[in-house]
Motif scaffolding. Structure first.
Motif, PDB file in Angstrom:
ATOM      1  N   HIS A  23       0.889  -1.236   0.220  1.00 43.32           N
ATOM      2  CA  HIS A  23       0.430  -0.131   0.131  1.00 43.32           C
ATOM      3  C   HIS A  23       0.804   0.838  -0.440  1.00 43.32           C
ATOM      4  N   ASN A  24       0.588   1.992  -0.651  1.00 45.20           N
ATOM      5  CA  ASN A  24       1.174   3.729  -0.626  1.00 45.20           C
ATOM      6  C   ASN A  24       0.402   4.470   0.780  1.00 45.20           C
ATOM      7  N   MET A  25       0.653   5.402   1.022  1.00 43.03           N
ATOM      8  CA  MET A  25       0.271   5.706   2.424  1.00 43.03           C
ATOM      9  C   MET A  25       0.297   7.527   2.214  1.00 43.03           C
ATOM     10  N   ILE A  41       4.056   8.963   0.715  1.00 45.96           N
ATOM     11  CA  ILE A  41       5.197   7.896   0.463  1.00 45.96           C
ATOM     12  C   ILE A  41       4.693   6.284  -0.309  1.00 45.96           C
ATOM     13  N   SER A  42       5.362   5.702  -1.765  1.00 48.59           N
ATOM     14  CA  SER A  42       5.194   5.099  -2.295  1.00 48.59           C
ATOM     15  C   SER A  42       4.950   3.541  -1.504  1.00 48.59           C
ATOM     16  N   ALA A  62      -3.564   7.354   5.647  1.00 49.49           N
ATOM     17  CA  ALA A  62      -4.087   6.916   4.675  1.00 49.49           C
ATOM     18  C   ALA A  62      -3.401   5.912   3.707  1.00 49.49           C
ATOM     19  N   GLY A  63      -4.336   5.123   3.177  1.00 50.29           N
ATOM     20  CA  GLY A  63      -4.190   3.878   2.858  1.00 50.29           C
ATOM     21  C   GLY A  63      -4.517   3.917   1.184  1.00 50.29           C
ATOM     22  N   THR A  64      -3.814   2.912   0.338  1.00 53.08           N
ATOM     23  CA  THR A  64      -4.226   3.433  -1.678  1.00 53.08           C
ATOM     24  C   THR A  64      -3.559   1.821  -1.364  1.00 53.08           C
ATOM     25  N   LYS A  65      -4.318   1.389  -2.912  1.00 45.52           N
ATOM     26  CA  LYS A  65      -3.187   0.732  -3.925  1.00 45.52           C
ATOM     27  C   LYS A  65      -3.228   1.260  -4.944  1.00 45.52           C
ATOM     28  N   THR A  66      -3.783   2.202  -5.129  1.00 44.56           N
ATOM     29  CA  THR A  66      -3.871   3.179  -6.085  1.00 44.56           C
ATOM     30  C   THR A  66      -1.852   3.560  -6.581  1.00 44.56           C
ATOM     31  N   SER A  67      -1.966   3.943  -8.017  1.00 39.36           N
ATOM     32  CA  SER A  67      -0.446   4.778  -7.645  1.00 39.36           C
ATOM     33  C   SER A  67      -0.388   5.910  -7.900  1.00 39.36           C
ATOM     34  N   LEU A  68       0.123   6.327  -6.885  1.00 39.36           N
ATOM     35  CA  LEU A  68       0.111   7.990  -6.379  1.00 39.36           C
ATOM     36  C   LEU A  68       1.251   9.148  -7.433  1.00 39.36           C
ATOM     37  N   TYR A  89      -9.945  11.632  -2.108  1.00 39.52           N
ATOM     38  CA  TYR A  89     -10.798  10.049  -2.930  1.00 39.52           C
ATOM     39  C   TYR A  89      -9.966   8.739  -3.523  1.00 39.52           C
ATOM     40  N   VAL A  90      -8.259   9.254  -3.267  1.00 34.50           N
ATOM     41  CA  VAL A  90      -7.808   7.606  -3.580  1.00 34.50           C
ATOM     42  C   VAL A  90      -7.223   7.055  -2.477  1.00 34.50           C
ATOM     43  N   TYR A  91      -7.702   7.353  -1.617  1.00 31.46           N
ATOM     44  CA  TYR A  91      -7.213   6.744  -0.188  1.00 31.46           C
ATOM     45  C   TYR A  91      -8.370   5.862   0.029  1.00 31.46           C
TER      46      TYR A  91
END
Length: 125
Positions: free
Chosen positions: A31-33, A50-51, A96-102, A110-112
């Motif tokens: 996950h990107n955070m 941070i990626s 917050a965390g996401t698997k979407t590219s940052l 909304y990315v997270y």
């Protein structure tokens, strides 16, 4: 993924704090955070990201040179080291965390997909 932020508190201007965000689950390292903050009466705003590999770091201009984001994938933890704090840094800070590219949208909420509960940082003048 569940996120638990901690480390907030009351500090005088010029002081430092380190926020931590511990993630549950086995996929934290993928996950990107990010860290966001929300001051009273204001919208939530981006602070840093941070990626997953820690190769890419992003900061909002107002914290550049004062804040540092880092992560320890072995501990499922992302950090935000905050130095030279100013009264205008007072806010509730969220991880917050996401698997979407940052690459193109790291500063949009909304990315997270996952959010922690927030930790309050108060900087007195």
């Amino acid at each position: 993924v569940q996120l638990q932020a901690s480390g907030g508190g009351l500090v005088q201007a010029g002081g430092s704090l380190r926020l931590s965000c511990v993630a549950s689950g086995r996929t934290f390292s993928r996950h990107n955070m990010g860290w966001f903050r929300q001051a009273p009466g204001k919208e939530r705003e981006f602070v840093a990201a941070i990626s997953w590999s820690a190769d890419n770091l992003y900061y909002t201009s107002s914290v550049m040179g004062r804040f540092t984001i880092s992560r320890d994938n072995a501990k499922n933890t992302v950090y935000l080291q905050m130095n030279s704090l100013k009264p205008e840094d007072t806010a509730v800070y969220y991880c917050a965390g996401t698997k979407t590219s940052l690459t193109a949208s790291y500063d949009y909420t909304y990315v997270y997909d996952y959010w922690g509960q927030g930790t309050l940082v108060t900087v007195s003048s």
